[in-house]
Design a protein around this motif. Sequence first.
Motif, PDB file in Angstrom:
ATOM      1  N   LEU A   1       0.797  -1.371   0.080  1.00 57.74           N
ATOM      2  CA  LEU A   1       0.145   0.208   0.215  1.00 57.74           C
ATOM      3  C   LEU A   1       0.766   1.131   0.057  1.00 57.74           C
ATOM      4  CD1 LEU A   1      -2.852  -1.071   2.603  1.00 57.74           C
ATOM      5  CD2 LEU A   1      -2.850  -1.192   0.152  1.00 57.74           C
ATOM      6  N   SER A   2       1.947   1.053   0.415  1.00 58.74           N
ATOM      7  CA  SER A   2       2.866   2.544   0.555  1.00 58.74           C
ATOM      8  C   SER A   2       4.101   2.400  -0.574  1.00 58.74           C
ATOM      9  CB  SER A   2       3.616   2.634   2.025  1.00 58.74           C
ATOM     10  OG  SER A   2       4.281   3.655   2.086  1.00 58.74           O
ATOM     11  N   PHE A   3       4.785   1.411  -0.519  1.00 61.73           N
ATOM     12  CA  PHE A   3       5.912   1.327  -1.471  1.00 61.73           C
ATOM     13  C   PHE A   3       5.477   1.026  -2.800  1.00 61.73           C
ATOM     14  CE2 PHE A   3       8.783  -1.505  -3.983  1.00 61.73           C
ATOM     15  CZ  PHE A   3       9.957  -0.498  -3.910  1.00 61.73           C
ATOM     16  N   LEU A   4       4.694   0.050  -3.078  1.00 58.31           N
ATOM     17  CA  LEU A   4       4.423  -0.302  -4.462  1.00 58.31           C
ATOM     18  C   LEU A   4       3.422   0.834  -5.518  1.00 58.31           C
ATOM     19  CD1 LEU A   4       4.346  -2.446  -6.819  1.00 58.31           C
ATOM     20  CD2 LEU A   4       2.348  -3.456  -5.743  1.00 58.31           C
ATOM     21  N   LEU A   5       2.695   0.981  -4.430  1.00 56.27           N
ATOM     22  CA  LEU A   5       1.671   2.016  -5.208  1.00 56.27           C
ATOM     23  C   LEU A   5       2.170   3.638  -5.560  1.00 56.27           C
ATOM     24  CD1 LEU A   5      -1.667   1.372  -3.479  1.00 56.27           C
ATOM     25  CD2 LEU A   5      -0.888   0.476  -5.683  1.00 56.27           C
ATOM     26  N   SER A   6       3.045   3.923  -4.640  1.00 53.49           N
ATOM     27  CA  SER A   6       3.850   5.402  -4.686  1.00 53.49           C
ATOM     28  C   SER A   6       4.751   4.993  -5.851  1.00 53.49           C
ATOM     29  CB  SER A   6       4.592   5.682  -3.413  1.00 53.49           C
ATOM     30  OG  SER A   6       5.402   4.630  -2.896  1.00 53.49           O
TER      31      SER A   6
END
Length: 836
Positions: free
Chosen positions: A92-97
């Motif tokens: 939710l934090s690393f991949l999407l950003s």
Amino acid sequence: MNHTIASFFARYRLHHDMNRSFLEWVGVVGCIAFPAFYLLRFTGAVPPRYDDIGMRLVATGLCLFLALRRWWPAPIKPYYLAYSYVVVCYCLSFLLSFTAMRNGGEVFSIVNMMVGAFLTILLADWRNAICMLLLGYGLSLTAFQMMAPEAQSSLNILVWMPACLLVVVAGALSHYVQKQSEVRRMRQIYSGIAGSIAHEMGGPMQKIQQVLDTLERDLFRAGHMRSHPVSPVEQTMAMARVLQEGRNAVRLGLQSISVTLQQLNTRALDSSGFASLSAATCAERAVHEFAYENEVQRERTRFEEVADFTFKGDETVLTLILFNLLKNALYHLPSHPGARVTVTVDARHIRVRDTGPGIASGRMANLFEDFQTSGKAEGTGLGLSFCRRAMRALGGEITCASRLGEFTEFTLSFPEVSRADAAAQDEAVIKRANTLLRGCRVLVVDNDLLQRRAACANLMALGGTSCVDEASDGVQALEMLAWASLVPYDLVVTDLEMAMPDGHGLVRRMRSGAVPRHEHVPVLARSADADTGTRAKAREAGMDGFLRKSGGVPELARAIVNLLKDQPVRGAAIDLAPFAGQTALLAEDNDMNRSIVKGYLEELGISVMEARQGFDVLRCVKAGARPAVIVMDLEMPGLGGIETTRQLRQLGEMAQGMPVIALTSHASNDARVAARAAGMDGFLSKPVHVRALRQELSRVLMPCAVVDGRVVQAPQPTQVDESLLDLGRIRHLRKMDIMASLLPEGLAKARRIVQALEEAFLLDDLRGARLALHALMGLNGEMGGHAVYEAARRHSLAVEHGAWPSEAGWLERLKALMVESERALLVSYGLGDVQL
């Protein structure tokens, strides 16, 4: 540093402690969402994008492993929360950003990143949510610079990253405010629960304290006064009465706790134990037993019975409903001193009406919803919602009508009962009354001959009673009660409206000890008037139940069931004598059941040896144990009750004459036949009741005695005309070993009664003859002189109608029968050499 990390992770753990399954469902959604959104690019719905298939496959695998928590090996399950922390940061934090930066900050990617931020708020407390986003965004920026240093990301992404953090902060603040509101609400609920329990328990706890003080005082007196004026039997019965008051107080306290705790229980009520009940009896009992704060509240609450009806349900459930409504109705009494509360039973409805402040129309729509109150400053706000759930479980409904400043009326509506169901309910309650009346002696008191005979006929229709005697007024009733000194009556049914002493005076004399052995005998009041004042006056006099005169056999059966089902063992001090000093071997594998039955046996004066299975029973008997009776469960592991009994009967003299009583939850006819075939002597169904246990023990033990630890048959008396005697009663009294001194005195008294009868006949004194015949009936009935009892009863019926018996020479034959009966009684009690 380590302390900070541990503190953050502890908050994350606390966030998920109450609902670990939420993370599993997040894993399921992730397994589906990451591949599905990747496939969208092949539909042409989104512009060409950075191909992140590898990273999405990693995310899908991580989510799949997250969803399979239940199948994780036990050694790694403790690391589940730490693993979920990593999954949330990556997905939710690393991949999407990271993908948003590789896609140049286009709108669709930014939306994905914002959705990730919202989900992070749900999956962690605000501190960890910010930490997760900062960690993921920092890793994505680093990875972006390392993997594609030549690529240029849009400045939008640098704007939206702080925006996402701001969303998290705003969501966290909203969540914090909501949580604080919930905490305050929960504190209010807990405060209401604690206050309700404390308030409701105050009265019962004071009553228990009073009971303990009374017992302490009586025991102190018994231990320090050598010449105590009260006999041990009377003292024991008085203590039993005090203990019953304490038991009632405990029951009320437990009901009060249930009223509060059931408000929080949203599960459907179990209807498997519902039974046929009288609405008037249940409602009247609830009004009487409600824990009023003071006498003012009690005086301003009254019960009215317009038309009783039966319903199928549970009395405790209805009691809890009425307790809730009474509590609400009486809440505003201090501020409305003129208010009155009325509980009315009328044709399938129970109405609770108060003339208090009323309820505003704006509150009526949501009155039965959770956390809604009618203006009370405290409380849980759950009482009325519980009432609605409970009434619907009973098949009925609850409604409310109110007019501000005038009244509030709650109406409990019950469903119609079909004729077939009503007949089945009547049959069941009559059968229950028959069981409770089994072996009981009943005295019916009424100055109206027709009403008295009708009451006797209804009692005989119920069956089970060993004797139903009649008294035409309070004076005769007192005389008959006074004569019944050896074996007291088990139940008195009395009219209220009689010449002095009326029913109230009669019961007051009984409760004061004016008639020995009858201080605690249950009394059922009968009256044509059933209003609150009549019922209250009857209770104040010491009566235990109330019945309309117009009621038939089913109504009488319900009254008797309600009267006797919770009564303590009557005449306990007398009934203990046959069992005192004897030993029982109790075999039961269930610890709770064994403890309960053991307590009942010890209450009857029996010492108890315990066994868990049949092998233990055989081992005890083979080792030399000689209990007077074996009480054994049929269904036990290893060796059941039936097979154990078969092996006992094969032991020969070692277990000869040792009676066995079966215990079982399956009280079918097949089970009874199998138990008898195996050699069992008695049968008790679970749950065990003291009355049934005492009756079975009396039946199997009365013919037996224990001598030097061996069970032997009691010596049989010399042959006599058994038609003259009640042999069952004689065996009982002989075992009690109290007749050696009482029988000669009783026979001498019977002779004097016959002389008085002869004088009344010569003087044409019908009233004197009636009293003498009733006294002769009572005395011979107690001693076991069945033939004289029946003859006196037959002659008394004629005298009751104002005429002498029509049989020629009736008095001479009665005197001759007395002589024969005297000899038979003396021989039967082993007192044949006594001279009167």
